[in-house]
Design a protein around this motif. Sequence first.
Motif, PDB file in Angstrom:
ATOM      1  N   LEU A  68      -4.022   8.479  -0.574  1.00  0.00           N
ATOM      2  CA  LEU A  68      -2.604   8.428  -0.940  1.00  0.00           C
ATOM      3  C   LEU A  68      -2.448   8.373  -2.454  1.00  0.00           C
ATOM      4  CD1 LEU A  68      -1.244   5.877   1.690  1.00  0.00           C
ATOM      5  CD2 LEU A  68      -1.135   8.377   1.788  1.00  0.00           C
ATOM      6  N   HIS A  69      -1.283   8.743  -2.925  1.00  0.00           N
ATOM      7  CA  HIS A  69      -0.980   8.567  -4.342  1.00  0.00           C
ATOM      8  C   HIS A  69      -1.019   7.071  -4.634  1.00  0.00           C
ATOM      9  CE1 HIS A  69       1.487  12.571  -4.252  1.00  0.00           C
ATOM     10  NE2 HIS A  69       0.186  12.775  -4.218  1.00  0.00           N
ATOM     11  N   GLU A  70      -1.316   6.727  -5.864  1.00  0.00           N
ATOM     12  CA  GLU A  70      -1.480   5.318  -6.234  1.00  0.00           C
ATOM     13  C   GLU A  70      -0.267   4.475  -5.864  1.00  0.00           C
ATOM     14  OE1 GLU A  70      -2.575   2.570 -10.103  1.00  0.00           O
ATOM     15  OE2 GLU A  70      -3.007   4.704 -10.171  1.00  0.00           O
ATOM     16  N   ASP A  71       0.934   4.980  -6.137  1.00  0.00           N
ATOM     17  CA  ASP A  71       2.135   4.208  -5.813  1.00  0.00           C
ATOM     18  C   ASP A  71       2.323   4.073  -4.303  1.00  0.00           C
ATOM     19  OD1 ASP A  71       2.743   7.066  -5.878  1.00  0.00           O
ATOM     20  OD2 ASP A  71       4.850   6.508  -5.616  1.00  0.00           O
TER      21      ASP A  71
ATOM     22  N   ARG B 291       1.026  -4.006  -0.779  1.00  0.00           N
ATOM     23  CA  ARG B 291       1.962  -5.115  -1.038  1.00  0.00           C
ATOM     24  C   ARG B 291       2.704  -5.599   0.208  1.00  0.00           C
ATOM     25  NH1 ARG B 291       3.319  -1.953  -5.661  1.00  0.00           N
ATOM     26  NH2 ARG B 291       5.146  -1.252  -4.540  1.00  0.00           N
ATOM     27  N   TRP B 292       2.726  -4.782   1.276  1.00  0.00           N
ATOM     28  CA  TRP B 292       3.434  -5.222   2.481  1.00  0.00           C
ATOM     29  C   TRP B 292       2.911  -6.581   2.937  1.00  0.00           C
ATOM     30  CZ3 TRP B 292       2.890   0.058   5.445  1.00  0.00           C
ATOM     31  CH2 TRP B 292       3.917   0.923   5.040  1.00  0.00           C
ATOM     32  N   HIS B 293       3.818  -7.389   3.464  1.00  0.00           N
ATOM     33  CA  HIS B 293       3.483  -8.700   4.014  1.00  0.00           C
ATOM     34  C   HIS B 293       2.804  -9.583   2.972  1.00  0.00           C
ATOM     35  CE1 HIS B 293       3.579  -5.837   7.500  1.00  0.00           C
ATOM     36  NE2 HIS B 293       4.605  -6.644   7.732  1.00  0.00           N
ATOM     37  N   ASP B 294       3.470  -9.670   1.824  1.00  0.00           N
ATOM     38  CA  ASP B 294       2.997 -10.519   0.721  1.00  0.00           C
ATOM     39  C   ASP B 294       1.596 -10.137   0.236  1.00  0.00           C
ATOM     40  OD1 ASP B 294       5.384 -12.072   0.683  1.00  0.00           O
ATOM     41  OD2 ASP B 294       4.629 -13.255   2.375  1.00  0.00           O
TER      42      ASP B 294
END
Length: 195
Positions: free
Chosen positions: A165-168, A175-178
């Motif tokens: 995937l692209h970095e972003d 980052r999902w779920h803290d």
Amino acid sequence: MTEIGARKNKLAGGKEMYTLPVLSDPNTNALITDSWEIAEYLEKTYPQKPVFSNRSKGLILVFNTAFFDLGRAAVTFPYLRVSQILNERSREYFITTREASWGRKISEFSPEGPKREEHWAIMKGAMETLKEWYDKEGGKWLMGDVFSYADIIIASRLFWFKKILHEDEWERIARWHDGRWGKLLADVEKECNEV
């Protein structure tokens, strides 16, 4: 693959083809070409680091199927990204085989806009389910405090996302779920590198 003596694996539908990963163990000269068989081999050959603790092999096999079924509807999005990072020869093969398998052009797999957002929602929903499974035990791993092949299965998908995937896009998942998924990948990498 033929040069190293790898064997073809039988896929769903009976088709045989070379697959990754492949393990070549210099200690025993074993050559294994299937993820599950590699895990079983490592468990038997190097028992000091078990991944099928507490006779969990059957349950982890069921988990493997359930986990991959969770995100199956959105897998065309990562496939699109794979097609964008391969070298020319590999890209041609990858695109040809995936388009034949899915019955549409790769550019239609996950176009920007509503379809892509639908894929993101499916992926996030799958990760939400996975989070609930982890939360049931309350430990660091899916089996609580016991590291297992189930954690490796999840980390392998996360590692794939991180690489293709692209970095972003990867950061969004991590980052999902803290930040649970980025941390889980780092924890599994650390666990697997400790001998």
